[in-house]
Write an enzyme that holds these catalytic residues in place. Structure first.
Site, PDB file in Angstrom:
ATOM      1  N   GLY A   8       0.839  -1.187   0.000  1.00  8.92           N
ATOM      2  CA  GLY A   8       0.000   0.000   0.000  1.00  8.92           C
ATOM      3  C   GLY A   8       0.874   1.237   0.000  1.00  8.92           C
ATOM      4  O   GLY A   8       1.513   1.551   1.010  1.00  8.92           O
ATOM      5  N   VAL A  12      -0.432   6.687   4.180  1.00 13.58           N
ATOM      6  CA  VAL A  12       0.186   6.050   5.349  1.00 13.58           C
ATOM      7  C   VAL A  12       1.401   5.228   4.942  1.00 13.58           C
ATOM      8  O   VAL A  12       2.468   5.322   5.543  1.00 13.58           O
ATOM      9  CB  VAL A  12      -0.823   5.174   6.106  1.00 13.58           C
ATOM     10  CG1 VAL A  12      -0.130   4.384   7.221  1.00 13.58           C
ATOM     11  CG2 VAL A  12      -1.939   6.024   6.703  1.00 13.58           C
ATOM     12  N   GLY A  13       1.249   4.407   3.907  1.00 18.11           N
ATOM     13  CA  GLY A  13       2.351   3.554   3.478  1.00 18.11           C
ATOM     14  C   GLY A  13       3.569   4.339   3.038  1.00 18.11           C
ATOM     15  O   GLY A  13       4.705   4.021   3.428  1.00 18.11           O
ATOM     16  N   ARG A  86     -14.648   2.094  12.673  1.00 18.69           N
ATOM     17  CA  ARG A  86     -13.684   1.189  12.036  1.00 18.69           C
ATOM     18  C   ARG A  86     -14.321  -0.137  11.649  1.00 18.69           C
ATOM     19  O   ARG A  86     -13.954  -0.753  10.654  1.00 18.69           O
ATOM     20  CB  ARG A  86     -12.497   0.957  12.974  1.00 18.69           C
ATOM     21  CG  ARG A  86     -11.582   2.171  13.107  1.00 18.69           C
ATOM     22  CD  ARG A  86     -10.438   1.888  14.071  1.00 18.69           C
ATOM     23  NE  ARG A  86      -9.545   3.040  14.198  1.00 18.69           N
ATOM     24  CZ  ARG A  86      -9.704   4.015  15.069  1.00 18.69           C
ATOM     25  NH1 ARG A  86     -10.737   3.996  15.876  1.00 18.69           N
ATOM     26  NH2 ARG A  86      -8.850   5.004  15.140  1.00 18.69           N
ATOM     27  N   ARG A 149      -1.693   9.222  21.343  1.00 19.12           N
ATOM     28  CA  ARG A 149      -2.764  10.202  21.495  1.00 19.12           C
ATOM     29  C   ARG A 149      -3.124  10.396  22.965  1.00 19.12           C
ATOM     30  O   ARG A 149      -3.356  11.527  23.422  1.00 19.12           O
ATOM     31  CB  ARG A 149      -3.988   9.745  20.689  1.00 19.12           C
ATOM     32  CG  ARG A 149      -3.755   9.770  19.179  1.00 19.12           C
ATOM     33  CD  ARG A 149      -4.840   9.016  18.435  1.00 19.12           C
ATOM     34  NE  ARG A 149      -4.720   9.202  16.978  1.00 19.12           N
ATOM     35  CZ  ARG A 149      -5.340   8.460  16.077  1.00 19.12           C
ATOM     36  NH1 ARG A 149      -6.140   7.468  16.475  1.00 19.12           N
ATOM     37  NH2 ARG A 149      -5.185   8.691  14.788  1.00 19.12           N
ATOM     38  N   HIS A 173      -8.672  -1.255  18.821  1.00 16.23           N
ATOM     39  CA  HIS A 173      -8.256   0.012  18.200  1.00 16.23           C
ATOM     40  C   HIS A 173      -9.525   0.628  17.615  1.00 16.23           C
ATOM     41  O   HIS A 173      -9.806   0.525  16.420  1.00 16.23           O
ATOM     42  CB  HIS A 173      -7.221  -0.247  17.114  1.00 16.23           C
ATOM     43  CG  HIS A 173      -6.768   0.988  16.387  1.00 16.23           C
ATOM     44  ND1 HIS A 173      -6.339   2.120  17.040  1.00 16.23           N
ATOM     45  CD2 HIS A 173      -6.697   1.264  15.058  1.00 16.23           C
ATOM     46  CE1 HIS A 173      -6.011   3.033  16.149  1.00 16.23           C
ATOM     47  NE2 HIS A 173      -6.222   2.543  14.934  1.00 16.23           N
TER      48      HIS A 173
END
Length: 304
Positions: A8, A12-13, A86, A149, A173
């Site tokens: 990916g 992000v990747g 999610r 976070r 998560h």
């Protein structure tokens, strides 16, 4: 030189590839089904090699090029939208991750796998089931990000710097995550002793909701996940054996088995080298049990 493959080459990747390259931990292979994208991202990163790092970064559209990988990081999947839990991603991403797991099993059967795309805990379970790898070689990135976070919001309440706060988040998560006030510290002081109930509730709410807030503002969470990935990878490559919250397959730990969920785990050259069973409060244990029950319910619906 070790090899890290990232499946990916999206935001992000590619950002994870950049951060990992800056640490010069291993050569990096970016793999994506979209032609030209991984090659372009890799070339862009490599333009900084002369002044910043000593590894090679390359791109490919062929999964055969992950052969020989020490670590495979899967970031591929449909991204979450601001109003989407999610778990809403489940049906969209399950087939994608199944296909990728089969390719990892075929081409990188000795690799340690780090699952990133959501719903991460369920996708980690699918990765475990499809590859058939030992549980020590499959883990999901989520608890590390949530803990980053959590530390930020604790620091704001405590008028401290985030790096001064050591925190821990376990469980899903997602919405049922369990920030552990009893296992989080500013110096040698437990944060439970330093915060009022009102402050704790505010920190808890912010930690659980901030991912969706970032997605609403910019479309995706990118930089913090990339840093969380890098910290986990560095522990594996450099055999640091730091205890990091990540999603692993439980085999009786915390009273649960047959699911992947976030727990504190020691990471080293062999992957997940042990789960740390913390002395959490009864309330925290109840929250964790509810989170585990939620994950088990989803797994039962999958009927894998």
């Amino acid at each position: 030189m070790a090899l890290i493959s990232i499946i990916g080459a999206g935001r992000v990747g590619s950002t994870a590839a950049f951060v990992l390259a800056m640490k010069s931990l291993a050569d990096i292979k970016l793999v994506d089904i979209v032609e030209k994208v991984p090659q372009g991202e890799a070339l862009d990163i490599m333009h900084g090699a002369a002044s910043a790092f000593s590894v090679d970064v390359s791109g490919s559209n062929d999964f055969r090029d992950i052969a020989g990988s020490d670590i495979v990081i899967n970031t591929a999947g449909i991204p979450r939208k601001p109003d989407m839990d999610r778990l809403d991603l489940l049906n969209k991403n399950v087939q994608i991750v199944k296909s990728i797991a089969e390719k990892i099993k075929e081409h990188a059967s000795s690799a340690i796998v780090l699952q990133v795309s959501n719903p991460m805990d369920i996708m980690s379970y699918i990765m475990n089931r499809i590859t058939g790898f030992p549980r020590e070689r499959i883990m999901g990135m989520g608890g590390m990000l949530d803990s980053q976070r959590f530390s930020l919001f604790l620091a704001r309440e405590l008028n401290a710097k985030p790096m001064e706060v050591k925190s821990m988040v376990i469980g899903e998560h997602g919405e049922s995550m369990v920030p552990l006030f009893s296992q989080s510290f500013l110096g040698d002081k437990c944060v439970s002793e330093l915060l009022s109930e009102e402050q704790k509730n505010r920190v808890l709410e912010n930690t659980r909701k901030v991912g969706a807030e970032v997605i609403g503002l910019k479309g995706a969470t990118v930089f913090a996940p990339a840093l969380a990935i890098a910290r986990m990878v560095e522990n594996i490559i450099r055999d640091k054996k730091e205890t990091i919250p990540c999603s692993v397959y439980l085999d009786g730990e915390y009273g649960h088995e047959g699911l992947c969920i976030g727990v504190p785990a020691k990471l080293g050259k062999n992957g997940m080298e042990g789960v740390a069973e913390l002395d959490i409060t009864d309330e925290e244990k109840e929250m964790f049990d509810k989170s585990a029950k939620k994950m088990k319910g989803v797994i039962e619906e999958l009927k894998l």
